[in-house]
Write an enzyme that holds these catalytic residues in place. Sequence first.
Site, PDB file in Angstrom:
ATOM      1  NE  ARG A 134       0.261   1.209   3.287  1.00  0.00           N
ATOM      2  CZ  ARG A 134       1.054   2.334   3.811  1.00  0.00           C
ATOM      3  NH1 ARG A 134       2.240   1.936   3.972  1.00  0.00           N
ATOM      4  NH2 ARG A 134       1.197   3.661   3.525  1.00  0.00           N
ATOM      5  N   GLY A 135       0.352   1.968  -0.374  1.00  0.00           N
ATOM      6  CA  GLY A 135       1.202   3.725  -0.062  1.00  0.00           C
ATOM      7  C   GLY A 135       1.141   3.588  -1.837  1.00  0.00           C
TER       8      GLY A 135
ATOM      9  CG  ASP B  87      -3.087   7.933  -1.854  1.00  0.00           C
ATOM     10  OD1 ASP B  87      -2.803   8.303  -0.808  1.00  0.00           O
ATOM     11  OD2 ASP B  87      -2.484   6.756  -2.506  1.00  0.00           O
TER      12      ASP B  87
HETATM   13  O1  MRU Z   1      -4.225   3.228   1.904  1.00  0.00           O
HETATM   14  P1  MRU Z   1      -3.191   3.565   2.010  1.00  0.00           P
HETATM   15  O2  MRU Z   1      -2.788   2.736   2.806  1.00  0.00           O
HETATM   16  O3  MRU Z   1      -2.312   2.450   0.422  1.00  0.00           O
HETATM   17  O4  MRU Z   1      -3.056   4.890   1.671  1.00  0.00           O
HETATM   18  C1  MRU Z   1      -1.690   5.065   1.634  1.00  0.00           C
HETATM   19  C2  MRU Z   1      -1.804   7.023   1.944  1.00  0.00           C
HETATM   20  O5  MRU Z   1      -3.018   7.798   2.443  1.00  0.00           O
HETATM   21  C3  MRU Z   1      -0.556   8.006   1.947  1.00  0.00           C
HETATM   22  O6  MRU Z   1      -0.814   9.306   2.931  1.00  0.00           O
HETATM   23  C4  MRU Z   1      -0.052   8.301   0.606  1.00  0.00           C
HETATM   24  O7  MRU Z   1      -0.168   7.322   0.077  1.00  0.00           O
HETATM   25  C5  MRU Z   1       1.341   8.586   0.598  1.00  0.00           C
HETATM   26  S1  MRU Z   1       2.377   7.579   0.693  1.00  0.00           S
HETATM   27  C6  MRU Z   1       4.358   8.125   0.048  1.00  0.00           C
END
Ligand code: MRU
Length: 373
Positions: free
Chosen positions: A57-58, A252
């Site tokens: 994720r991220g 994102d």
């Molecule tokens: O649902 P996730 O864990 O994928 O969400 C991740 C985030 O919201 C992060 O803040 C975003 O991807 C920035 S990562 C460098």
Amino acid sequence: MPKQEKICSKHIRPIWLSQNLKVIKVIDQRLLPHRFMVAELKSVDDVINAIKETCVRGAPLIGVTAAYGVYLAALNAEDKPASNDFLIKECKRIKSARPTAINLTWAVDKVLAETLKAKTSSGKIKAALNEAERIVETEVENCKKIGENGLNLIAEISRRKDNQTVNILTHCNAGWLACVEYGTATAPIYAAFEKGIDIHVWVDETRPLNQGSRLTAWELGKQGVKHTVITDNAGGHLMQHGMVDIVIVGSDRTTRTGDVANKIGTYLKALAARDNNVPFYVALPSSAFDWNLKDGLKEIPIEMRDPDEIRYVQGFDQGAIKSVLITPESSPAANFAFDVTPARLVTGLITEKGICKATEHDINNMFPESKST
Ligand code: MRU
């Protein structure tokens, strides 16, 4: 499996390829910080499930995993007669794994374009792998530069405070686990820490999946960065009492006008920051810009996730990871996974090219090449 005590951004990445180049290996982020397990992704379906279920994720890591997913599709396409059609279909499936992070579409399209240029199946496999690896190394380099650029902001606050502790608030996990190395929001934090600047990080727990209390806290702890986990609702109170010097979050998807989609709750932090004159920065590589969008509120798709992620909470008890119900059995829940912070609430964007205002004009000046996108 690497020993946990050796884990830090310099020693291990959240994703790598097996020695025979046929399997993608990833840290299963659903189990951290209680278990360090490596998952193996051997097919496009594995890649899609890993992204959907937040094993990876991220935004940048989703993009990188998807890029390797296209490579796996090319490997699997070897014996398919119309392999280009097969590849295009597989890419469409990968792109539908999660809707909000633009890095997913960006990475898949880049790898697919290079792959389709090759004529033979072995050429396609090679092209897909080369492009996926190029994306990985570019993301690492970009996160490093984000760190160098954001460091100045923290150093300046430290100077202003006569070297007293700089308190940084962050939301979700925008660390090396969410990227490949350094992270986005954490890159300036790690850079400041390495420079010996006295910093302390307020870590929003980030309900419902607790990426803050599970992942950011784990990362910072491994690096020795002072941090404190707080509830998602504590930030406003801390800001009212002068206990936050700067907020740094990831993104994102950011529109060409500077509206920022990030983990649900980011917007509330930006509102509190504005009310308390706390600078609110968003750290992002250029892969997280959506150059086609102008109005984040209207145009950025917000992922709705399984309500059970809210109704149940996962934790560690007597040596096992357990999930327990925390709502009445029959209460429905709605799981909005992201929100949009309007550009007007963003003090600045920390990118690999430098820091700019969250305005179309300044973003264009920093990324003139985006005009042709
Ligand atoms: O649902 P996730 O864990 O994928 O969400 C991740 C985030 O919201 C992060 O803040 C975003 O991807 C920035 S990562 C460098």
